[in-house]
Design a protein around this motif. Structure first.
Motif, mmCIF file in Angstrom:
data_model
loop_
_atom_site.group_PDB
_atom_site.id
_atom_site.type_symbol
_atom_site.label_atom_id
_atom_site.label_comp_id
_atom_site.label_asym_id
_atom_site.label_seq_id
_atom_site.Cartn_x
_atom_site.Cartn_y
_atom_site.Cartn_z
ATOM 1 N N VAL A 204 0.860 -1.185 0.000
ATOM 2 C CA VAL A 204 0.000 0.000 0.000
ATOM 3 C C VAL A 204 0.900 1.239 0.000
ATOM 4 O O VAL A 204 1.646 1.455 0.954
ATOM 5 N N PRO A 205 0.852 2.049 -1.045
ATOM 6 C CA PRO A 205 1.691 3.258 -1.084
ATOM 7 C C PRO A 205 1.289 4.241 0.016
ATOM 8 O O PRO A 205 0.163 4.735 0.039
ATOM 9 N N ARG A 206 2.185 4.506 0.945
ATOM 10 C CA ARG A 206 1.934 5.455 2.017
ATOM 11 C C ARG A 206 3.270 5.858 2.637
ATOM 12 O O ARG A 206 4.286 5.208 2.401
ATOM 13 N N ALA A 269 0.250 7.997 16.192
ATOM 14 C CA ALA A 269 0.830 8.268 14.872
ATOM 15 C C ALA A 269 1.158 6.977 14.142
ATOM 16 O O ALA A 269 0.994 6.874 12.922
ATOM 17 N N LEU A 270 1.617 5.960 14.875
ATOM 18 C CA LEU A 270 1.869 4.659 14.252
ATOM 19 C C LEU A 270 0.565 4.030 13.773
ATOM 20 O O LEU A 270 0.515 3.405 12.707
ATOM 21 N N VAL A 271 -0.496 4.202 14.579
ATOM 22 C CA VAL A 271 -1.816 3.691 14.167
ATOM 23 C C VAL A 271 -2.241 4.343 12.856
ATOM 24 O O VAL A 271 -2.693 3.675 11.915
ATOM 25 N N ALA A 272 -2.066 5.677 12.768
ATOM 26 C CA ALA A 272 -2.454 6.390 11.553
ATOM 27 C C ALA A 272 -1.586 5.977 10.370
ATOM 28 O O ALA A 272 -2.077 5.789 9.254
ATOM 29 N N GLY A 273 -0.288 5.817 10.618
ATOM 30 C CA GLY A 273 0.627 5.488 9.540
ATOM 31 C C GLY A 273 0.380 4.121 8.922
ATOM 32 O O GLY A 273 0.661 3.910 7.738
#
Length: 404
Positions: A204-206, A269-273
């Motif tokens: 998944v590109p992110r 932030a890790l959850v969002a990333g």
């Protein structure tokens, strides 16, 4: 007042009738007067700024903290709308936005050369692209506006002599953080444009979750510095007549709670990333289990804590629950007779109330499959929770051990 305090200390430490010589008490006098001098310097540090200077410097510091808060909100919306990879280049002072149809088509062609379009957004229209492009552009321009609103007043206030020596150091630190934050933002976006990171069809590109957490963490540090110094200039911490052992323990626990809230926000932030909020959308169990079966699916084990979405969500839940318990304990403890400065009681109550609100927002966001509005409120709530923790610890500045 200092002389009276010194005499009383000497009378308690060296009762009359001992036949003491002057040479015996001289070292004690020197130590005590040094302590008093240091306390006096701390008390008058802010008073060195003229009244009109304190007013404008305080407004400026609070304004900068508010703008950083806004940047966190806009950044969260940019992430939630998956707009961050729409701009594929970066310029220090920004660039002119597309105006003509040809400009937009040229920008769209640039976007098509990168993984997000090739692997995920092949059916995106030019109109949809314009939306995500403007989201990212707005976030970047807001960051540059923060830099301008910081730098120009800072130069003026410095020239006017409205900064104390300590505040000058903090202003320099804030300026360096703003510059590093801009560079780190681009470094984060760049991770989502690197084609070598996305070779498999399932990728998944992110952006890198590590760089995202660093970017958000630095924003939180910058916000905290602005807020703390704004409070220091405009609302100096209230004193307290008698510092008890219980009050000192309370202060230590309040600082621990503040640190835990910060760590919990970074785990978010890790959850969002990793889009970990979409893995298990049930609470309190993970589907029908208390411990998810894929908690340690990756090898080596340590990878799970930063790269396995299930583990990252699990950790965030645990950290959030502990943060809630600690904030609640702070509120209850403050109401159990511990002697604190007057405003500290209000700050402790606000921290507990915000912690419960934040957990409620988090659970709602999870159960409703991460709607943009709720998720943005949840991210903003983490910064508000940290704000109340900062306010509380600021009010407890003078709850320290008295000189012996």
């Amino acid at each position: 007042m200092s002389a009276v305090f010194l005499i009383s200390k000497l009378s308690r430490s060296f009762p009359l009738g001992r036949g003491l010589k002057l040479t015996q008490i001289q070292p004690y006098i020197r130590r005590t007067t040094t302590t008093l001098a240091q306390e006096h310097v701390q008390r008058v540090a802010v008073d060195e700024i003229p009244t009109v200077g304190k007013k404008w410097v305080g407004r400026w510091l609070f304004g900068c903290s508010g703008m950083v808060f806004g940047a966190v909100v806009i950044g969260g919306l940019t992430r939630l709308t998956e707009s961050g990879l729409s701009m594929t280049d970066w310029h220090l002072f920004g660039k002119r936005p597309p105006i003509t149809q040809a400009d937009w088509e040229r920008e769209f062609e640039q976007y098509k050369a990168y993984p997000e379009f090739q692997m995920k957004n092949q059916d995106i229209s030019l109109q949809d692209f314009k939306f995500i492009w403007w989201m990212e552009y707005g976030h970047r321009q807001w960051g540059r506006t923060i830099g301008t609103c910081f730098l120009l007043p800072a130069a003026y206030f410095w020239h006017k002599g409205w900064f104390t020596r300590a505040l000058k150091k903090r202003v320099i630190a804030c300026g360096l953080l703003i510059g590093c934050q801009g560079l780190l933002g681009w470094y984060m976006v760049k991770s989502g444009l690197e084609k070598e990171r996305f070779q498999e069809p399932s990728d998944v590109p992110r952006v890198s979750q590590y760089r995202l957490a660093s970017h958000l963490g630095m924003a939180f540090v910058l916000y905290s510095l602005f807020l703390w110094n704004g409070l220091e200039v405009v609302y100096p911490a209230q004193g307290i007549k008698q510092v008890t052992a219980q009050a000192r323990k309370f202060r230590k626990f309040a600082h621990m709670t503040k640190g835990w809230v910060f760590i919990t926000a970074l785990s978010g932030a890790l959850v969002a990333g990793l889009d970990a909020g979409l893995v298990y959308n049930s609470f309190p169990k993970f589907a029908d289990r208390w411990i998810p079966s894929d908690l340690l699916a990756f090898s080596p084990t340590l990878r799970n804590f930063t790269e396995n979405p299930t583990t990252v969500q699990f950790d965030h839940r645990i950290l959030g629950t502990v943060a809630l318990c600690m904030a609640t304990a702070v509120t209850v403890w403050s109401r159990r007779g511990v002697k604190l400065p007057p405003r500290a009681y209000t700050a402790a109550t606000a921290l507990g109330a915000m912690a419960w609100t934040q957990v409620g927002l988090g659970i709602s966001t999870l159960l409703l499959y991460v709607p943009t509005a709720l998720a943005a409120m949840h991210q903003s709530g983490s910064l508000l929770t940290l704000s109340f923790a900062i306010w509380l610890t600021h009010e407890l500045r003078h709850v320290k051990k008295l000189p012996k």
